[in-house]
Write a protein that holds these residues in place. Structure first.
Motif, PDB file in Angstrom:
ATOM      1  N   ASP A 129      36.183  27.861   1.020  1.00  0.00           N
ATOM      2  CA  ASP A 129      37.317  26.973   1.265  1.00  0.00           C
ATOM      3  C   ASP A 129      37.574  26.861   2.766  1.00  0.00           C
ATOM      4  OD1 ASP A 129      37.475  26.837  -1.443  1.00  0.00           O
ATOM      5  OD2 ASP A 129      39.442  27.798  -1.615  1.00  0.00           O
ATOM      6  N   ALA A 130      38.106  25.705   3.174  1.00  0.00           N
ATOM      7  CA  ALA A 130      38.374  25.478   4.587  1.00  0.00           C
ATOM      8  C   ALA A 130      39.663  26.149   5.059  1.00  0.00           C
ATOM      9  CB  ALA A 130      38.445  23.969   4.861  1.00  0.00           C
ATOM     10  N   ALA A 131      40.666  26.259   4.172  1.00  0.00           N
ATOM     11  CA  ALA A 131      41.981  26.742   4.599  1.00  0.00           C
ATOM     12  C   ALA A 131      41.949  28.114   5.275  1.00  0.00           C
ATOM     13  CB  ALA A 131      42.946  26.742   3.417  1.00  0.00           C
ATOM     14  N   PRO A 132      41.206  29.108   4.752  1.00  0.00           N
ATOM     15  CA  PRO A 132      41.212  30.418   5.412  1.00  0.00           C
ATOM     16  C   PRO A 132      40.608  30.413   6.815  1.00  0.00           C
ATOM     17  CG  PRO A 132      40.446  30.607   3.143  1.00  0.00           C
ATOM     18  CD  PRO A 132      40.477  29.148   3.470  1.00  0.00           C
ATOM     19  N   LEU A 133      39.833  29.383   7.152  1.00  0.00           N
ATOM     20  CA  LEU A 133      39.194  29.309   8.460  1.00  0.00           C
ATOM     21  C   LEU A 133      39.912  28.358   9.413  1.00  0.00           C
ATOM     22  CD1 LEU A 133      35.509  29.148   7.194  1.00  0.00           C
ATOM     23  CD2 LEU A 133      36.739  31.155   8.019  1.00  0.00           C
ATOM     24  N   ALA A 134      41.014  27.771   8.958  1.00  0.00           N
ATOM     25  CA  ALA A 134      41.742  26.802   9.777  1.00  0.00           C
ATOM     26  C   ALA A 134      42.275  27.448  11.043  1.00  0.00           C
ATOM     27  CB  ALA A 134      42.890  26.199   8.966  1.00  0.00           C
ATOM     28  N   ASN A 135      42.245  26.702  12.128  1.00  0.00           N
ATOM     29  CA  ASN A 135      42.776  27.117  13.435  1.00  0.00           C
ATOM     30  C   ASN A 135      42.096  28.358  13.997  1.00  0.00           C
ATOM     31  OD1 ASN A 135      44.692  25.044  13.849  1.00  0.00           O
ATOM     32  ND2 ASN A 135      46.148  26.053  12.495  1.00  0.00           N
ATOM     33  N   GLY A 136      40.846  28.568  13.619  1.00  0.00           N
ATOM     34  CA  GLY A 136      40.122  29.725  14.135  1.00  0.00           C
ATOM     35  C   GLY A 136      38.822  29.336  14.803  1.00  0.00           C
ATOM     36  N   LEU A 137      38.291  30.224  15.649  1.00  0.00           N
ATOM     37  CA  LEU A 137      36.972  30.093  16.253  1.00  0.00           C
ATOM     38  C   LEU A 137      36.107  31.245  15.764  1.00  0.00           C
ATOM     39  CD1 LEU A 137      37.851  29.241  19.978  1.00  0.00           C
ATOM     40  CD2 LEU A 137      36.857  27.688  18.299  1.00  0.00           C
ATOM     41  N   PHE A 138      34.818  30.967  15.510  1.00  0.00           N
ATOM     42  CA  PHE A 138      33.956  31.958  14.888  1.00  0.00           C
ATOM     43  C   PHE A 138      32.555  31.892  15.486  1.00  0.00           C
ATOM     44  CE2 PHE A 138      36.997  30.079  11.978  1.00  0.00           C
ATOM     45  CZ  PHE A 138      37.734  31.181  11.568  1.00  0.00           C
ATOM     46  N   ASP A 139      31.928  33.056  15.602  1.00  0.00           N
ATOM     47  CA  ASP A 139      30.549  33.144  16.042  1.00  0.00           C
ATOM     48  C   ASP A 139      29.652  32.777  14.859  1.00  0.00           C
ATOM     49  OD1 ASP A 139      27.975  33.879  16.846  1.00  0.00           O
ATOM     50  OD2 ASP A 139      28.674  35.625  17.973  1.00  0.00           O
ATOM     51  N   ILE A 140      28.948  31.665  14.983  1.00  0.00           N
ATOM     52  CA  ILE A 140      28.107  31.186  13.880  1.00  0.00           C
ATOM     53  C   ILE A 140      27.047  32.211  13.511  1.00  0.00           C
ATOM     54  CG2 ILE A 140      26.301  29.482  13.342  1.00  0.00           C
ATOM     55  CD1 ILE A 140      28.009  27.389  14.790  1.00  0.00           C
ATOM     56  N   GLU A 141      26.552  32.939  14.505  1.00  0.00           N
ATOM     57  CA  GLU A 141      25.449  33.856  14.243  1.00  0.00           C
ATOM     58  C   GLU A 141      25.895  35.210  13.702  1.00  0.00           C
ATOM     59  OE1 GLU A 141      21.825  32.943  16.946  1.00  0.00           O
ATOM     60  OE2 GLU A 141      23.575  32.927  18.268  1.00  0.00           O
ATOM     61  N   SER A 142      27.205  35.403  13.513  1.00  0.00           N
ATOM     62  CA  SER A 142      27.653  36.679  12.957  1.00  0.00           C
ATOM     63  C   SER A 142      28.671  36.523  11.830  1.00  0.00           C
ATOM     64  CB  SER A 142      28.263  37.563  14.059  1.00  0.00           C
ATOM     65  OG  SER A 142      29.428  36.967  14.600  1.00  0.00           O
ATOM     66  N   HIS A 143      29.309  35.360  11.698  1.00  0.00           N
ATOM     67  CA  HIS A 143      30.327  35.191  10.669  1.00  0.00           C
ATOM     68  C   HIS A 143      29.684  34.729   9.355  1.00  0.00           C
ATOM     69  CE1 HIS A 143      33.938  33.859   8.554  1.00  0.00           C
ATOM     70  NE2 HIS A 143      34.640  34.532   9.458  1.00  0.00           N
ATOM     71  N   PRO A 144      29.989  35.396   8.240  1.00  0.00           N
ATOM     72  CA  PRO A 144      29.309  35.074   6.980  1.00  0.00           C
ATOM     73  C   PRO A 144      29.531  33.655   6.488  1.00  0.00           C
ATOM     74  CG  PRO A 144      31.149  36.613   6.626  1.00  0.00           C
ATOM     75  CD  PRO A 144      30.912  36.548   8.091  1.00  0.00           C
ATOM     76  N   ALA A 145      30.681  33.058   6.791  1.00  0.00           N
ATOM     77  CA  ALA A 145      30.955  31.706   6.308  1.00  0.00           C
ATOM     78  C   ALA A 145      29.985  30.683   6.892  1.00  0.00           C
ATOM     79  CB  ALA A 145      32.390  31.302   6.632  1.00  0.00           C
ATOM     80  N   PHE A 146      29.425  30.994   8.080  1.00  0.00           N
ATOM     81  CA  PHE A 146      28.554  30.041   8.759  1.00  0.00           C
ATOM     82  C   PHE A 146      27.113  30.531   8.836  1.00  0.00           C
ATOM     83  CE2 PHE A 146      32.889  29.509  10.309  1.00  0.00           C
ATOM     84  CZ  PHE A 146      33.080  28.140  10.083  1.00  0.00           C
ATOM     85  N   ALA A 147      26.757  31.490   7.983  1.00  0.00           N
ATOM     86  CA  ALA A 147      25.428  32.096   8.036  1.00  0.00           C
ATOM     87  C   ALA A 147      24.315  31.071   7.870  1.00  0.00           C
ATOM     88  CB  ALA A 147      25.309  33.172   6.953  1.00  0.00           C
ATOM     89  N   ALA A 148      24.554  30.020   7.111  1.00  0.00           N
ATOM     90  CA  ALA A 148      23.508  29.024   6.873  1.00  0.00           C
ATOM     91  C   ALA A 148      23.142  28.257   8.137  1.00  0.00           C
ATOM     92  CB  ALA A 148      23.959  28.049   5.783  1.00  0.00           C
ATOM     93  N   PHE A 149      24.029  28.277   9.143  1.00  0.00           N
ATOM     94  CA  PHE A 149      23.770  27.548  10.382  1.00  0.00           C
ATOM     95  C   PHE A 149      23.201  28.439  11.482  1.00  0.00           C
ATOM     96  CE2 PHE A 149      27.178  25.331   8.148  1.00  0.00           C
ATOM     97  CZ  PHE A 149      26.645  24.045   8.080  1.00  0.00           C
ATOM     98  N   ALA A 150      23.164  29.738  11.251  1.00  0.00           N
ATOM     99  CA  ALA A 150      22.636  30.652  12.265  1.00  0.00           C
ATOM    100  C   ALA A 150      21.178  30.345  12.609  1.00  0.00           C
ATOM    101  CB  ALA A 150      22.797  32.096  11.809  1.00  0.00           C
ATOM    102  N   PRO A 151      20.313  30.055  11.620  1.00  0.00           N
ATOM    103  CA  PRO A 151      18.928  29.711  11.982  1.00  0.00           C
ATOM    104  C   PRO A 151      18.824  28.466  12.855  1.00  0.00           C
ATOM    105  CG  PRO A 151      19.080  30.267   9.647  1.00  0.00           C
ATOM    106  CD  PRO A 151      20.480  30.147  10.153  1.00  0.00           C
ATOM    107  N   LEU A 152      19.762  27.523  12.704  1.00  0.00           N
ATOM    108  CA  LEU A 152      19.733  26.320  13.532  1.00  0.00           C
ATOM    109  C   LEU A 152      19.948  26.665  15.004  1.00  0.00           C
ATOM    110  CD1 LEU A 152      19.613  23.298  13.969  1.00  0.00           C
ATOM    111  CD2 LEU A 152      22.024  23.148  13.274  1.00  0.00           C
ATOM    112  N   ALA A 153      20.810  27.635  15.260  1.00  0.00           N
ATOM    113  CA  ALA A 153      21.035  28.050  16.650  1.00  0.00           C
ATOM    114  C   ALA A 153      19.730  28.522  17.282  1.00  0.00           C
ATOM    115  CB  ALA A 153      22.092  29.154  16.696  1.00  0.00           C
ATOM    116  N   GLN A 154      18.966  29.313  16.545  1.00  0.00           N
ATOM    117  CA  GLN A 154      17.690  29.812  17.077  1.00  0.00           C
ATOM    118  C   GLN A 154      16.678  28.684  17.207  1.00  0.00           C
ATOM    119  OE1 GLN A 154      17.036  32.995  18.256  1.00  0.00           O
ATOM    120  NE2 GLN A 154      15.265  31.866  19.053  1.00  0.00           N
ATOM    121  N   LYS A 155      16.647  27.774  16.226  1.00  0.00           N
ATOM    122  CA  LYS A 155      15.703  26.648  16.293  1.00  0.00           C
ATOM    123  C   LYS A 155      15.958  25.791  17.527  1.00  0.00           C
ATOM    124  CE  LYS A 155      15.232  26.247  11.252  1.00  0.00           C
ATOM    125  NZ  LYS A 155      15.568  25.397  10.066  1.00  0.00           N
ATOM    126  N   LEU A 156      17.226  25.569  17.857  1.00  0.00           N
ATOM    127  CA  LEU A 156      17.545  24.770  19.043  1.00  0.00           C
ATOM    128  C   LEU A 156      17.129  25.486  20.322  1.00  0.00           C
ATOM    129  CD1 LEU A 156      21.025  23.299  18.043  1.00  0.00           C
ATOM    130  CD2 LEU A 156      18.888  22.047  18.345  1.00  0.00           C
TER     131      LEU A 156
END
Length: 312
Positions: A129-156
């Motif tokens: 859900d989006a509500a628990p992450l509202a108004n926050g900043l998160f490290d894509i490569e360490s936060h579980p909610a954004f784990a699917a995008f961590a490989p993209l960081a390395q690919k770039l």
């Protein structure tokens, strides 16, 4: 490749210093790309942004309230402050949840890809859900909610730094690999369209125009939009007024205040609630990078801020 528009490089003069030389100019270069095939309506935009900032001009800038955004930096930024007030350390890949207040950062040299997630994009790419992450900043490569995008960081990082087309292709391939149909797509788009309609004044109208009950609308908004319906309407009303003021080079707030506000005092209270400063104080905080971003986006897409982006 489905490229939208290229915003030519600009040299931005900081007039507050009263000089006009190479040491007093910020370089700003932004390019806008379309959504990958089959994913129209999922993103506010996909952008590549390059900024160069002389040391003397590296003051605090801020982003306006916006939808969730993924940003991939090289080099990483510093001094990030989330809309909820929490400080965030340096990271190469940063996600921001949907926000109702500005995020702040220190202007510096940066090369960044940004991917703004509309509510439909959240539904098709995120597993929470989006509500628990509202108004926050998160490290894509360490936060579980954004784990699917961590490989993209390395690919770039593994793709040539200044090859926009190659990096855009990497982004498209990765986003398409994560894409999945969502049974709520029609309801999400209907609610999104109703939210953007200036004639939608209250939650009852919001629900009716979305074709949903108020309870169902509430669940849908918290899950995919990040906030309850009433708060979304308040944010949209404020952003309509703020955008109109900036884009018309307004001299008086009263000329651009949305007619949903009872009076100017009501507008000022709401402005403080969202932006944390008064309207006049805010004018002094519009730095050259923020203004360039608004103008560049308006020129390329016809919409100066994320929150004005319509559904597919």
């Amino acid at each position: 490749m489905r490229q939208i528009r290229y915003a030519p490089a600009m040299a931005l003069e900081d007039r507050t210093l009263g000089r006009d030389d190479a040491q007093n100019r910020i370089g700003y270069d932004q390019r806008f790309f379309a959504a990958p095939e089959g994913m129209d309506g999922c993103f506010t935009a996909i952008t590549r942004l390059t900024i160069t900032v002389p040391e003397a001009l590296r003051g605090q800038e801020h982003m306006q309230p916006e939808w969730a955004t993924l940003r991939f930096f090289d080099p990483p930024p510093t001094d990030l402050i989330a809309a909820n007030g929490s400080h965030f350390g340096s990271a190469r890949a940063v996600a921001s949840g949907p926000s109702t207040s500005p995020n702040y950062y220190r202007a510096q040299d940066v090369h960044c890809w940004g991917i703004g997630l509309l509510p439909l994009g959240w539904a098709r790419l995120m597993n929470c859900d989006a509500a628990p992450l509202a108004n926050g900043l998160f490290d894509i490569e360490s936060h579980p909610a954004f784990a699917a995008f961590a490989p993209l960081a390395q690919k770039l990082r593994d793709t040539p730094h200044h090859d926009d087309e190659a990096q855009y292709a990497v982004i498209c391939e990765h986003l398409q690999s994560l894409d999945r149909p969502d049974s709520d797509a029609s309801a999400i788009n209907a609610a999104h369209a109703a939210l953007l309609d200036p004639a939608t004044k209250n939650v009852g109208q919001f629900a009716e125009r979305s074709g949903l009950s108020t309870r169902t609308l509430g669940r849908l908004c918290n899950r995919f939009f990040g906030f309850p319906p009433a708060l979304l309407l308040r944010r949209q009303r404020l952003m309509r007024s703020l955008t109109q003021f900036i884009m018309t080079n307004g001299h008086r707030w009263s000329d651009t205040i949305d007619d949903s506000f009872v009076d100017q005092a009501h507008f000022v209270r709401e402005f403080r609630a969202f932006m944390k400063v008064s309207p006049n104080q805010y004018l002094g905080q519009i730095g050259p990078i923020l203004r360039a971003g608004i103008e560049s986006r308006a020129q390329a897409l016809g919409r100066p801020v994320q929150t004005m982006e319509p559904p597919a």
